[in-house]
Design a protein around this motif. Structure first.
Motif, PDB file in Angstrom:
ATOM      1  N   GLU A  40       0.818  -1.206   0.000  1.00 43.57           N
ATOM      2  CA  GLU A  40       0.000   0.000   0.000  1.00 43.57           C
ATOM      3  C   GLU A  40       0.849   1.251   0.000  1.00 43.57           C
ATOM      4  O   GLU A  40       0.540   2.239  -0.676  1.00 43.57           O
ATOM      5  N   SER A  41       1.949   1.227   0.772  1.00 39.94           N
ATOM      6  CA  SER A  41       2.759   2.444   0.799  1.00 39.94           C
ATOM      7  C   SER A  41       3.857   2.412  -0.247  1.00 39.94           C
ATOM      8  O   SER A  41       4.805   3.183  -0.187  1.00 39.94           O
ATOM      9  N   CYS A  42       3.728   1.545  -1.185  1.00 48.69           N
ATOM     10  CA  CYS A  42       4.583   1.526  -2.359  1.00 48.69           C
ATOM     11  C   CYS A  42       6.060   1.457  -2.012  1.00 48.69           C
ATOM     12  O   CYS A  42       6.865   2.307  -2.381  1.00 48.69           O
ATOM     13  N   ARG A  43       6.408   0.437  -1.234  1.00 48.18           N
ATOM     14  CA  ARG A  43       7.818   0.232  -0.881  1.00 48.18           C
ATOM     15  C   ARG A  43       8.346  -0.963  -1.627  1.00 48.18           C
ATOM     16  O   ARG A  43       7.593  -1.792  -2.076  1.00 48.18           O
ATOM     17  N   ILE A  44       9.674  -1.059  -1.701  1.00 47.95           N
ATOM     18  CA  ILE A  44      10.278  -2.284  -2.212  1.00 47.95           C
ATOM     19  C   ILE A  44       9.791  -3.409  -1.318  1.00 47.95           C
ATOM     20  O   ILE A  44       9.743  -3.224  -0.119  1.00 47.95           O
ATOM     21  N   PRO A  45       9.455  -4.607  -1.739  1.00 49.55           N
ATOM     22  CA  PRO A  45       9.652  -5.100  -3.098  1.00 49.55           C
ATOM     23  C   PRO A  45       8.503  -4.868  -4.066  1.00 49.55           C
ATOM     24  O   PRO A  45       8.479  -5.509  -5.105  1.00 49.55           O
ATOM     25  N   VAL A  46       7.544  -4.004  -3.752  1.00 46.64           N
ATOM     26  CA  VAL A  46       6.442  -3.806  -4.686  1.00 46.64           C
ATOM     27  C   VAL A  46       6.739  -2.640  -5.636  1.00 46.64           C
ATOM     28  O   VAL A  46       6.491  -2.722  -6.823  1.00 46.64           O
ATOM     29  N   ASP A  47       7.280  -1.574  -5.092  1.00 46.13           N
ATOM     30  CA  ASP A  47       7.471  -0.373  -5.904  1.00 46.13           C
ATOM     31  C   ASP A  47       8.607   0.414  -5.282  1.00 46.13           C
ATOM     32  O   ASP A  47       8.739   0.451  -4.077  1.00 46.13           O
ATOM     33  N   ASP A  48       9.425   1.016  -6.089  1.00 45.03           N
ATOM     34  CA  ASP A  48      10.581   1.716  -5.559  1.00 45.03           C
ATOM     35  C   ASP A  48      10.282   3.207  -5.479  1.00 45.03           C
ATOM     36  O   ASP A  48      10.016   3.832  -6.503  1.00 45.03           O
ATOM     37  N   PRO A  49      10.301   3.811  -4.292  1.00 42.42           N
ATOM     38  CA  PRO A  49       9.941   5.237  -4.217  1.00 42.42           C
ATOM     39  C   PRO A  49      11.010   6.163  -4.767  1.00 42.42           C
ATOM     40  O   PRO A  49      10.760   7.338  -4.966  1.00 42.42           O
ATOM     41  N   ASN A  50      12.196   5.646  -5.027  1.00 43.29           N
ATOM     42  CA  ASN A  50      13.255   6.526  -5.525  1.00 43.29           C
ATOM     43  C   ASN A  50      13.500   6.415  -7.006  1.00 43.29           C
ATOM     44  O   ASN A  50      14.350   7.090  -7.547  1.00 43.29           O
ATOM     45  N   THR A  51      12.757   5.559  -7.654  1.00 42.03           N
ATOM     46  CA  THR A  51      13.086   5.322  -9.054  1.00 42.03           C
ATOM     47  C   THR A  51      12.330   6.261  -9.959  1.00 42.03           C
ATOM     48  O   THR A  51      11.290   6.790  -9.601  1.00 42.03           O
ATOM     49  N   HIS A  52      12.870   6.478 -11.134  1.00 40.26           N
ATOM     50  CA  HIS A  52      12.112   7.232 -12.130  1.00 40.26           C
ATOM     51  C   HIS A  52      12.127   6.513 -13.459  1.00 40.26           C
ATOM     52  O   HIS A  52      12.059   7.126 -14.512  1.00 40.26           O
ATOM     53  N   LEU A  53      12.217   5.194 -13.412  1.00 37.14           N
ATOM     54  CA  LEU A  53      12.198   4.426 -14.649  1.00 37.14           C
ATOM     55  C   LEU A  53      10.793   3.925 -14.898  1.00 37.14           C
ATOM     56  O   LEU A  53      10.142   3.413 -14.002  1.00 37.14           O
ATOM     57  N   GLU A  54      10.353   4.050 -16.127  1.00 27.07           N
ATOM     58  CA  GLU A  54       8.980   3.691 -16.460  1.00 27.07           C
ATOM     59  C   GLU A  54       8.663   2.257 -16.095  1.00 27.07           C
ATOM     60  O   GLU A  54       7.577   1.917 -15.653  1.00 27.07           O
ATOM     61  N   LEU A  55       9.674   1.403 -16.283  1.00 23.79           N
ATOM     62  CA  LEU A  55       9.428  -0.021 -16.075  1.00 23.79           C
ATOM     63  C   LEU A  55       9.034  -0.325 -14.642  1.00 23.79           C
ATOM     64  O   LEU A  55       8.371  -1.299 -14.359  1.00 23.79           O
ATOM     65  N   THR A  56       9.485   0.518 -13.728  1.00 26.18           N
ATOM     66  CA  THR A  56       9.386   0.108 -12.344  1.00 26.18           C
ATOM     67  C   THR A  56       8.508   0.987 -11.478  1.00 26.18           C
ATOM     68  O   THR A  56       8.382   0.740 -10.304  1.00 26.18           O
ATOM     69  N   MET A  57       7.882   2.010 -12.030  1.00 23.10           N
ATOM     70  CA  MET A  57       7.107   2.895 -11.164  1.00 23.10           C
ATOM     71  C   MET A  57       5.668   2.477 -11.065  1.00 23.10           C
ATOM     72  O   MET A  57       5.071   2.023 -12.027  1.00 23.10           O
TER      73      MET A  57
END
Lengths: 485, 214, 297
Positions: free
Chosen positions: C183-200
């Motif tokens: 829910e809070s979009c943390r690794i391993p679900v989502d990386d809050p520091n990334t700006h790559l389309e593949l991973t946001m």
């Protein structure tokens, strides 16, 4: 004591054989152990089973005798077979990459371990020990199937390993359900697994007993080759060396049938014999029908023999399921079928090593090229299809009579399957035996390869002409032990 | 002791879900080892008053075989065969997880409908055993590689042994040793066969092994 | 009342704690603990830049999510009963969390950019699995305590529940933790520091916000993390020491411990491939189901 020796001797010989170098010495170990084993079985024929883990009751004796006899014949054949097998690479008949054989010592060792585990199946007095022994037969025979190291035999080995192991695992579950069925009894359950403990059969819960029986039939039926659990059988029997196929059909399927008979014993003791019989009749008729249909389309000599084995296993199950005289004749049929089928497989092996192919389309005129083997081939077919004066005629007639007494439709289905199978087998057998001979370099038939099938078939003929009294008595006692009316 | 029993049974369920959901073979093998340890410790938790030296020795042998020897044999087969360590499923991992949970639900419902004639020491034991059995069969059928079929067979055997634990307090020592020895040789022979399969077929994909027909 | 005020004040500190833990594992000194506060203060002072393709719905997104989360915070007990409690308030909380997701996705789609639309579709797909997971996890606790209000659940339990039903609580705790990560979009679900389309997933939805709207979005996401952690703290570790102040302190301490755990997980695992994220979220549902079996039987 004698019984323990019966199991230990082949096991030790097998372990020793792994370390011996390949050559005539390790080959001759086979018939030597086979002969001693047969002698010991004859000596142990009249020993009553004591208490304890091992013992031969009437049923165990009969199946042990069959196993020992077939093994002796196959082992004599194996000596010549191993001698004639080329060392190193040889061309494959399918035109594929050349293949080599496994080490002879591994072959001989596994064959002896196979004999030891089958003996253990016949002699075990505890159902879980029976299970352990049957699983051991699977493991001992798997390397044997992969003797010719090519892809098809590897595929057959893997299928055999997995299908049989999973099936037998279900049989272990059946054992546990048996204990559950006995759990309300005085002794708390585990005693039902001892074959001597059939006295308190009436304390068994019928619901769980039926479930246990079904699982045991499915489990051991996988090993026996009942349809629809037979899928491993044609592949394995066609890809394994003929010595191994003869033993699988002639001895192993019977031992798996022994497992089912023990389950029938327990059901009969608990009053559920009718249910057990219905299940067996169902499986028997289904196996016969499906095998007959597949036989119509056989293109391969050994596959044809494999489906014929499935059919005859169906006859065995049907015989016991019909009850009355059917049980006696089913056991007699087991003996006859083992003798004839082993002979046929050994002869098919001779054909394979001479003509280098199993396909019916490429074979012909075997009677001209190999007179003795061809003669045994045709005579064996005559025997297997239930023609007098061979013993199979008597046993099939007995089962038919039992079927007529129960339900004429069953007898009709029985006859229809037999007829269909006859047509299928006749086409293959006669095409291979008669007709213009296939061109091969002239070959001399060695006695080592001709004598065993001849002897087995002669025995079958003798049994058809007259059954010795001690054998009839032994079979009668075994049939009575099964307990089905 | 219900706490410990529950913990061990839940560990077995988690191991099942792990095998179903993992997409790499070494991970599946580790899950199998974990399940073997849980199964080995189960008799002590179920029957705390009946601990004998036989039982302790049997448990030691069982745990050594299941947690050390079998994973080693399977990993060696994997290494020698030099295959891609991916599990190749016919049925995807998500559906497999659903099947795993459904098998547990089914088993619980089954044992509610057909109560056993004895009272097992824990009412979660039999459903977990049957569920493990079903998961083992599913893994055997729904994965392509030969190695995962061997793995599924071992999970299947684990389930059957768990069932046996609930039914028999302890089987005779010889019988239990016989069963373990059988399974050991089965894994041994399967490992060797897998190596040969890789050499002969250049793959462990069982769909490629379909030459024998009719 | 005090717990709600504490939540409103301390929520951005959680993000600071997580970032500090990540920096520690990376061998860096990392951002200051109060960095998010300075960021929020800076963003509030800036002008907003609005795209011409957006409509008033675009600003509704941050506003609605902030409002829902503040209301939700009033429902969560922490070291004492919540400001608002009534039978069924856990359903209202779940509904508010769903409303937050809805508002964010709506604002993302309103920009008309396919980039944010992609983020919206991913968020909704994962939400479709996460929301039932949340229901199941809370359902286990409902069945166990026979209470349908969060504050009642807090009040009627004590720490010795761990002795008798420790396994169930552990399973639910792991399930809730996995859901918190998603829910809070943390690794391993989502990386809050990334700006790559593949991973946001989350980051891409709020790309177009700026100024006070961006401040609202950042604050709202830290509030969501606080709510998730506070649920774990008060439902699984209900301290009843007798003094309300001590209970509150213990509760807040557990919340920060949960943040520490999140930081640990973020530092030691890699982001899952997008195809495996549904299985990860599905795993929490499976664990909750397992706990449900154990409670029901």
């Amino acid at each position: 004591m004698l019984v323990s020796l019966l199991c230990l001797l082949p096991a030790l010989a097998g372990l020793v054989a792994f370390w011996l170098p390949p050559g005539p010495r390790v080959r001759r170990l086979l018939p030597a152990v086979g002969a001693v084993h047969l002698l010991l079985s004859v000596l142990a024929w009249n020993d009553p089973p004591g208490g304890g883990w091992l013992g031969l009751d009437a049923l165990g004796r009969v199946f042990l005798g069959i196993t020992s006899l077939v093994f002796l014949a196959a082992s004599v054949y194996a000596v010549s077979y191993l001698r004639d097998e080329p060392a190193g690479m040889q061309p494959d008949m399918g035109g594929e990459d050349p293949f080599s054989n496994a080490k002879e010592s591994v072959f001989v060792g596994c064959l002896l371990l196979f004999l030891a585990s089958m003996t253990l199946v016949c002699a075990s007095r505890h159902l879980t020990l029976l299970w352990v022994a049957i699983e051991a037969t699977t493991l001992a025979s798997a390397p044997l199937i992969y003797f010719h190291r090519h892809r098809r035999s590897l595929e057959a080995t893997w299928k055999y390993l997995l299908v049989c192991s999973v099936g037998i695992g279900l049989a272990l579950l059946g054992n546990f359900l048996l204990v559950l069925a006995a759990a309300r009894g005085a002794s708390g359950g585990a005693e039902v697994l001892w074959l001597d403990g059939l006295a308190h059969g009436s304390e068994l819960d019928p619901h769980w007993l039926r479930l246990a029986f079904i699982l045991l039939v499915v489990g051991y039926g996988t090993k026996m080759g009942l349809v629809p659990l037979h899928t491993w059988l044609p592949d394995t029997h066609s890809e394994a060396p003929s010595v191994v196929s003869a033993l699988l059909s002639g001895a192993l399927l019977n031992c798996a049938f022994l497992g089912i008979l023990r389950a029938v014993q327990i059901c009969a003791g608990a009053g559920q014999a009718t249910f057990a019989q219905h299940v067996l009749v169902g499986f028997g008729l289904l196996s016969m029908a499906v095998a007959a249909l597949f036989l119509l389309n056989s293109r391969d000599t050994k596959r044809m023999l494999a489906y014929s084995s499935v059919e005859h296993m169906g006859i065995l199950a049907l015989g016991v399921g019909l009850g009355g005289g059917g049980v006696f004749f089913a056991l007699f049929h087991a003996l006859n079928h083992s003798l004839c089928k082993a002979a046929m497989f050994l002869v098919a092996g001779t054909f394979l090593s001479t003509f280098r192919t199993r396909l019916v389309a490429r074979l012909g005129g075997a009677i001209h090229t190999l007179p003795i083997a061809g003669g045994v081939w045709v005579a064996g077919f005559v025997a297997l299809s239930g023609t007098p004066p061979f013993g199979l005629f008597l046993s099939e007639l007995g089962v038919l009579r039992a079927g007529l007494q129960v339900n004429p439709w069953i007898a009709a289905a029985f006859l229809a399957s037999l007829a269909t199978a006859f047509v299928g087998m006749a086409r293959v057998v006669l095409t291979v035996a008669l007709g213009p001979p296939v061109l091969v370099p002239p070959v001399r038939e060695s006695w080592g390869k001709s004598l065993p099938p001849l002897a087995l078939l002669a025995l079958a003929l003798m049994l058809g002409l007259s059954v010795p009294a001690w054998l009839a008595e032994g079979l009668r006692q075994a049939a009575a032990l099964v307990g089905v009316s | 002791m219900t706490g410990t029993v529950d913990f061990l049974l839940v560990s077995m369920i988690l191991a099942n879900l792990w095998v179903l959901g993992s997409s790499r073979l070494p991970s599946c093998i580790r899950a199998l080892a974990f399940q073997g340890v849980a199964l080995g410790l189960l008799p002590f938790a179920l029957y705390p008053g009946h601990i004998t030296w036989d039982l302790v020795m049997l448990a030691l042998i069982s745990i050594t075989l299941k947690a050390v020897v079998f994973p080693h044999l399977l990993k060696r087969a994997l290494l020698e065969a030099r295959v891609d360590p991916q599990v190749e499923p016919f049925v995807g991992h998500g559906v497999s997880l659903v099947v795993g949970v459904a098998s547990l639900a089914l088993s619980v419902a089954l044992f509610r409908r057909h109560p056993l004639p004895i009272v097992p020491p824990s009412d979660l034991l039999m459903p977990v055993a049957v569920s493990t059995l079903l998961v083992g069969l599913f893994v055997l059928i729904a994965r392509r590689k030969a190695l995962t079929q061997a793995l599924g067979y071992l999970v299947f055997e684990n389930g059957i042994q768990a069932f046996g634990l609930g039914v028999l307090k302890h089987a005779p020592l010889m019988v239990e040793l016989g069963i373990l020895l059988d399974i050991f040789f089965a894994v041994f022979v399967m490992g060797i066969t897998i190596f040969h399969i890789r050499r002969a077929f250049a793959t462990l994909d069982t769909l490629e092994m379909a030459e024998l027909r009719g | 009342m005090i717990s709600m005020l504490l939540g409103l004040l301390l929520a951005p500190l959680l993000t600071g704690v997580i970032n500090r833990v990540k920096a520690f594992f990376a061998g860096r000194r990392g951002r200051p603990l109060f960095q998010l506060y300075w960021d929020l203060a800076r963003l509030v002072r800036k002008h907003m830049v609005l795209s011409r393709t957006t409509t008033p719905v675009f600003l509704l997104g941050p506003a609605l999510s902030l409002a829902s989360l503040v209301t939700g915070l009033a429902l969560v007990p922490l070291g004492g009963p919540a400001l608002l409690f009534f039978p069924g308030d856990l359903l209202v909380l779940l509904g508010l969390l769903a409303l937050v997701r809805f508002a964010t996705v709506l604002a993302a789609m309103d920009t008309g950019s396919s980039f944010e639309g992609m983020g919206g579709s991913r968020e909704v797909a994962i939400g479709a699995l996460a929301e039932p997971g949340m229901f199941l996890a809370l359902a286990v606790l409902v069945v166990q305590t026979r209470a349908v209000s969060l504050s009642e659940m807090w009040a009627h339990r004590s720490l010795d529940l761990w002795n008798s039903a420790g396994l169930v609580l552990a399973l639910v705790g792991v399930a809730l933790f996995l859901l918190l990560l998603s829910e809070s979009c943390r690794i391993p679900v989502d990386d809050p520091n990334t700006h790559l389309e593949l991973t946001m997933i989350h980051e891409v939805m709020v790309l177009d916000h700026s100024g006070p709207a961006l401040a609202a979005v950042e604050y709202a996401s830290s509030l969501k993390m606080w709510i998730g952690a506070a649920l774990i703290s008060s439902l699984l570790f209900p301290f009843h020491t007798g003094s309300a102040g001590l209970d509150l302190l213990a509760g807040v301490a557990v919340v920060f411990l949960v943040a520490l755990a999140v930081g640990l997980v973020e530092s030691t695992s890699a982001r899952l491939s997008m195809l495996r994220v549904p299985q990860f979220v599905g795993l929490s549902s499976a664990l909750s189901l397992l706990a449900l079996f154990l409670v029901i039987r």
